[in-house]
Design a protein around this motif. Structure first.
Motif, short mmCIF file in Angstrom:
data_model
loop_
_atom_site.label_atom_id
_atom_site.label_comp_id
_atom_site.label_asym_id
_atom_site.label_seq_id
_atom_site.Cartn_x
_atom_site.Cartn_y
_atom_site.Cartn_z
N ARG A 187 0.81 -1.22 0.00
CA ARG A 187 0.00 0.00 0.00
C ARG A 187 0.85 1.27 0.00
O ARG A 187 0.37 2.33 -0.40
CB ARG A 187 -0.94 -0.02 1.21
CG ARG A 187 -2.02 -1.10 1.08
CD ARG A 187 -2.89 -1.20 2.31
NE ARG A 187 -3.95 -2.20 2.11
CZ ARG A 187 -4.79 -2.58 3.05
NH1 ARG A 187 -4.71 -2.07 4.28
NH2 ARG A 187 -5.73 -3.48 2.80
N ARG A 188 2.09 1.18 0.44
CA ARG A 188 2.94 2.37 0.49
C ARG A 188 3.71 2.63 -0.81
O ARG A 188 4.35 3.67 -0.94
CB ARG A 188 3.94 2.25 1.65
CG ARG A 188 3.32 2.49 3.02
CD ARG A 188 4.39 2.79 4.06
NE ARG A 188 5.29 1.67 4.25
CZ ARG A 188 5.14 0.75 5.21
NH1 ARG A 188 4.11 0.81 6.05
NH2 ARG A 188 6.00 -0.23 5.34
N LEU A 189 3.66 1.71 -1.74
CA LEU A 189 4.41 1.90 -2.97
C LEU A 189 3.81 3.03 -3.80
O LEU A 189 2.58 3.22 -3.81
CB LEU A 189 4.43 0.61 -3.80
CG LEU A 189 5.29 -0.53 -3.25
CD1 LEU A 189 5.16 -1.77 -4.13
CD2 LEU A 189 6.74 -0.11 -3.14
N PRO A 190 4.63 3.79 -4.52
CA PRO A 190 4.10 4.88 -5.34
C PRO A 190 3.21 4.36 -6.46
O PRO A 190 3.45 3.27 -7.00
CB PRO A 190 5.37 5.56 -5.89
CG PRO A 190 6.45 4.55 -5.75
CD PRO A 190 6.11 3.71 -4.56
N ASP A 191 2.23 5.15 -6.82
CA ASP A 191 1.24 4.73 -7.83
C ASP A 191 1.75 5.10 -9.22
O ASP A 191 1.19 5.97 -9.90
CB ASP A 191 -0.10 5.40 -7.53
CG ASP A 191 -1.23 4.80 -8.35
OD1 ASP A 191 -1.07 3.65 -8.82
OD2 ASP A 191 -2.26 5.48 -8.53
N VAL A 192 2.80 4.39 -9.65
CA VAL A 192 3.41 4.67 -10.95
C VAL A 192 2.78 3.80 -12.02
O VAL A 192 2.09 2.81 -11.74
CB VAL A 192 4.92 4.43 -10.90
CG1 VAL A 192 5.61 5.44 -9.99
CG2 VAL A 192 5.22 3.00 -10.44
#
Length: 408
Positions: free
Chosen positions: A265-270
């Motif tokens: 959930r903390r990963l960037p939304d790339v």
């Protein structure tokens, strides 16, 4: 009788429903002599640590089995293979290898395979080290010693799923051939003794092939990515991310599940390109020439994963050969360089998404390890995800955030 000996007798009950009996030499044979005796097999190196099972009655199948299943990754392994081959060729093996697996007479796996392939079949069996997805791989030979193919038989719920998955994968690959990658042809699918059974052809690998170079590896990975339609999506909008989160939820109350879910959930939304991945591309499942790759063991094939997973998986398994912790530290840099290669850019992968893809790979790998763990199977050192994977994941999350903030 230790757990490995128990595994061996349980396996015998699957392969030879007429039954099998372990014992040293004549005592076990005498007990079976009360009924019509079948064949003898030799667990190598012994019944307490079986890695291959070779037919005592067929020197040709035994020597070919040693050559086919030998990893030859160290001098000790090469010497062991040479000694075993010489022992069988000279007929000394039954004297040197004391443990026996005596198989009662009656229809067994050899009869089923001979019927399915419409030819006489001899077998040698590879077991590998104890792990949750361990299953017998049978080398199938003609009486003259020519290789026919390989058979896989399931022994439990997990291996049943994997054998069926590989059967589906080979059917799919037959319909969608890869330009420069050769895969085994599916020769037979069915059941044996209530378990899934499949037979695939043997690939023409040997002295003319080697481990892939970096360029050969990435060319192979890029072609596998393109097995289906490659779609670039935001991570939050991808079916892959939803599926991965569902798999983490299925881990239940395992202590590793919460940090994995939080990391995802903390990963960037790339935006990430999604395509196919082999799922277990390692030195044991691929060989290469200057123009072609030969790839087998497709039981983990998935058609919707971030591009680059296969390159990361191969590189991680290479990196940890000399130790998990130093290997993972090295992989954090070498894996990043692989994904930044121009060949990977052709799949649509962008530099500012590299650490995000690496983090996704670790989350996926951890989820697989934890889902596959079964009672009594400690698994390899890499399965201890809280020891090395979660710490590596923390660093990647930080890197992913920095990269996403500085897009091209």
């Amino acid at each position: 009788m230790n757990s490995e000996s128990t595994y061996l007798t349980d396996l015998a009950a699957v392969l030879w429903p007429c039954g099998g009996l372990l014992g040293p030499g004549e005592f076990a044979g005498a007990r079976l002599a009360r009924r019509e005796r079948g064949n003898q097999y030799l667990p190598v190196p012994n019944a307490r640590n079986p890695r291959i099972i070779l037919p005592a009655h067929d020197r040709t199948a035994a020597t070919r089995g040693i050559a086919s299943f030998s990893q030859d990754h160290s001098i000790a392994e090469r010497l062991r293979s040479l000694v075993l081959t010489g022992a069988f060729a000279t007929g000394l093996a039954p004297l040197l290898l004391r443990d026996r697996l005596y198989v009662g007479a009656g229809p067994g796996i050899e009869h089923a395979l001979a019927s399915a392939l419409d030819r006489e079949v001899s077998v040698a069996i590879h077991l590998g080290p104890p792990r949750a997805n361990r299953k017998p791989v049978l080398l199938l030979l003609t009486p003259g010693g020519r290789t026919i193919g390989y058979a896989k038989v399931a022994t439990n719920t997990l291996t049943s799923r994997l054998v069926r998955a590989e059967t589906r994968a080979l059917r799919h690959l037959d319909e969608s051939p890869l330009p420069d990658v050769t895969v085994p042809r599916l020769m037979h699918e069915g059941e044996w003794n209530g378990q899934p059974l499949m037979v695939q052809e043997a690939l023409p690998v040997g002295d003319q092939t080697d481990r892939p170079t970096r360029r050969q590896l990435l060319r192979c990975v890029a072609q596998i990515v393109g097995l289906g339609t490659v779609r670039t999506r935001r991570l939050s909008e991808s079916p892959y991310r939803r599926s991965l989160e569902e798999r983490i939820v299925m881990l239940g109350a395992r202590p590793e599940a919460a940090p994995l879910r939080a990391a995802l959930r903390r990963l960037p939304d790339v935006q990430v390109p999604f395509g196919a991945w082999h799922g277990d591309l390692t030195r044991w499942n691929v060989a290469s020439t200057a123009r072609r790759a030969f790839v087998w063991d497709w039981e983990r094939l998935a058609l919707d994963a971030p591009a680059g997973f296969d390159a990361l998986h191969y590189d991680l398994n290479e990196s940890v050969q000399a130790g998990v912790h130093p290997g993972v530290h090295r992989w954090l840099e070498t894996g990043s360089r692989l994904l930044r290669d121009p060949l990977m850019a052709e799949t649509g992968l962008r530099p500012h998404t590299v650490s995000t893809v690496m983090a996704l790979y670790l989350i996926d790998l951890a989820t697989r390890f934890l889902a596959d763990l079964q009672p009594g199977h400690g698994g390899p050192a890499m399965a201890a995800v809280d020891d090395w994977l979660l710490p590596a994941l923390e660093g990647l999350q930080v890197r992913a955030g920095h990269e996403a903030a500085h897009t091209d």
